[in-house]
Design a protein around this motif. Structure first.
Motif, mmCIF file in Angstrom:
data_model
loop_
_atom_site.group_PDB
_atom_site.id
_atom_site.type_symbol
_atom_site.label_atom_id
_atom_site.label_comp_id
_atom_site.label_asym_id
_atom_site.label_seq_id
_atom_site.Cartn_x
_atom_site.Cartn_y
_atom_site.Cartn_z
ATOM 1 N N UNK A 47 0.808 -1.225 0.000
ATOM 2 C CA UNK A 47 0.000 0.000 0.000
ATOM 3 C C UNK A 47 0.841 1.275 0.000
ATOM 4 N N UNK A 48 2.143 1.143 -0.007
ATOM 5 C CA UNK A 48 3.011 2.313 0.038
ATOM 6 C C UNK A 48 2.938 3.102 -1.266
ATOM 7 N N UNK A 49 3.266 4.381 -1.180
ATOM 8 C CA UNK A 49 3.244 5.246 -2.354
ATOM 9 C C UNK A 49 1.877 5.832 -2.650
ATOM 10 N N UNK A 50 0.951 5.690 -1.733
ATOM 11 C CA UNK A 50 -0.421 6.185 -1.918
ATOM 12 C C UNK A 50 -0.781 7.279 -0.917
ATOM 13 N N UNK A 51 0.209 7.828 -0.254
ATOM 14 C CA UNK A 51 0.031 8.897 0.746
ATOM 15 C C UNK A 51 -0.712 8.462 1.999
ATOM 16 N N UNK A 52 -0.781 7.169 2.242
ATOM 17 C CA UNK A 52 -1.470 6.665 3.436
ATOM 18 C C UNK A 52 -0.725 7.090 4.696
ATOM 19 N N UNK A 53 0.592 7.001 4.691
ATOM 20 C CA UNK A 53 1.381 7.425 5.843
ATOM 21 C C UNK A 53 1.175 8.900 6.146
ATOM 22 N N UNK A 54 1.161 9.721 5.100
ATOM 23 C CA UNK A 54 0.957 11.164 5.282
ATOM 24 C C UNK A 54 -0.407 11.440 5.894
ATOM 25 N N UNK A 56 11.886 8.720 7.168
ATOM 26 C CA UNK A 56 12.596 9.969 7.426
ATOM 27 C C UNK A 56 12.116 11.072 6.480
ATOM 28 N N UNK A 57 11.942 10.735 5.217
ATOM 29 C CA UNK A 57 11.445 11.705 4.231
ATOM 30 C C UNK A 57 10.031 12.142 4.572
ATOM 31 N N UNK A 58 9.167 11.202 4.929
ATOM 32 C CA UNK A 58 7.793 11.531 5.297
ATOM 33 C C UNK A 58 7.778 12.546 6.439
ATOM 34 N N UNK A 59 8.483 12.231 7.512
ATOM 35 C CA UNK A 59 8.444 13.107 8.683
ATOM 36 C C UNK A 59 9.051 14.475 8.394
ATOM 37 N N UNK A 60 10.153 14.517 7.666
ATOM 38 C CA UNK A 60 10.766 15.806 7.327
ATOM 39 C C UNK A 60 9.839 16.623 6.434
ATOM 40 N N UNK A 61 9.216 15.977 5.449
ATOM 41 C CA UNK A 61 8.285 16.680 4.558
ATOM 42 C C UNK A 61 7.057 17.199 5.293
ATOM 43 N N UNK A 62 6.696 16.543 6.385
ATOM 44 C CA UNK A 62 5.546 16.974 7.179
ATOM 45 C C UNK A 62 5.924 17.986 8.259
ATOM 46 N N UNK A 63 7.178 18.403 8.275
ATOM 47 C CA UNK A 63 7.585 19.480 9.173
ATOM 48 C C UNK A 63 8.218 19.069 10.489
ATOM 49 N N UNK A 64 8.584 17.799 10.632
ATOM 50 C CA UNK A 64 9.244 17.350 11.859
ATOM 51 C C UNK A 64 10.710 17.733 11.809
ATOM 52 N N UNK A 65 11.221 18.177 12.944
ATOM 53 C CA UNK A 65 12.606 18.617 13.045
ATOM 54 C C UNK A 65 13.394 17.701 13.968
ATOM 55 N N UNK A 66 14.600 17.402 13.553
ATOM 56 C CA UNK A 66 15.522 16.584 14.330
ATOM 57 C C UNK A 66 15.977 17.394 15.535
ATOM 58 N N UNK A 67 15.744 16.880 16.736
ATOM 59 C CA UNK A 67 16.166 17.599 17.932
ATOM 60 C C UNK A 67 17.565 17.192 18.374
ATOM 61 N N UNK A 68 18.201 16.305 17.621
ATOM 62 C CA UNK A 68 19.610 16.001 17.839
ATOM 63 C C UNK A 68 19.930 14.882 18.806
ATOM 64 N N UNK A 69 18.951 14.267 19.405
ATOM 65 C CA UNK A 69 19.226 13.170 20.336
ATOM 66 C C UNK A 69 19.345 11.868 19.561
ATOM 67 N N UNK A 70 20.321 11.035 19.913
ATOM 68 C CA UNK A 70 20.554 9.758 19.250
ATOM 69 C C UNK A 70 20.814 8.672 20.279
#
Length: 92
Positions: free
Chosen positions: A21-28, A59-73
């Motif tokens: 089902x990927x590639x259909x914007x379901x995750x977004x 990672x692409x989904x979250x970045x495209x939706x405006x999520x920012x890396x807070x630097x914790x690993x």
């Protein structure tokens, strides 16, 4: 509102889309649904999540939706093959 309300933070966890089902914007759509509930129904202004930094699609989904890396690993034992887990946040 009780004191716990101010110490709790909303956290998006285990968002999965079947390979077929990927590639259909379901995750977004699912991310945006969680964001709307978080903001409009629960009254929070931020949403947090962890993501495997080697999972390019997530990672692409979250970045495209405006999520920012807070630097914790970290490299938790439960993460399986994931070499690094990133902590991300979005202002809603």
């Amino acid at each position: 509102k009780n004191n716990h309300y101010y110490s709790l933070q909303p956290y998006l966890s285990n968002l999965c889309v079947s390979e077929a089902m990927r590639g259909r914007n379901i995750g977004k759509v699912m991310v945006r649904c969680v964001e709307r509930i978080t903001k409009d129904h629960w009254g929070y202004k931020k949403l947090y999540l962890h993501v495997d930094l080697e999972n390019a699609a997530a990672l692409t989904l979250y970045k495209n939706e405006g999520y920012n890396d807070v630097g914790l690993r970290w490299n938790p034992f439960w993460a399986g093959k994931a070499s690094e887990i990133g902590y991300f946040m979005k202002d809603l």
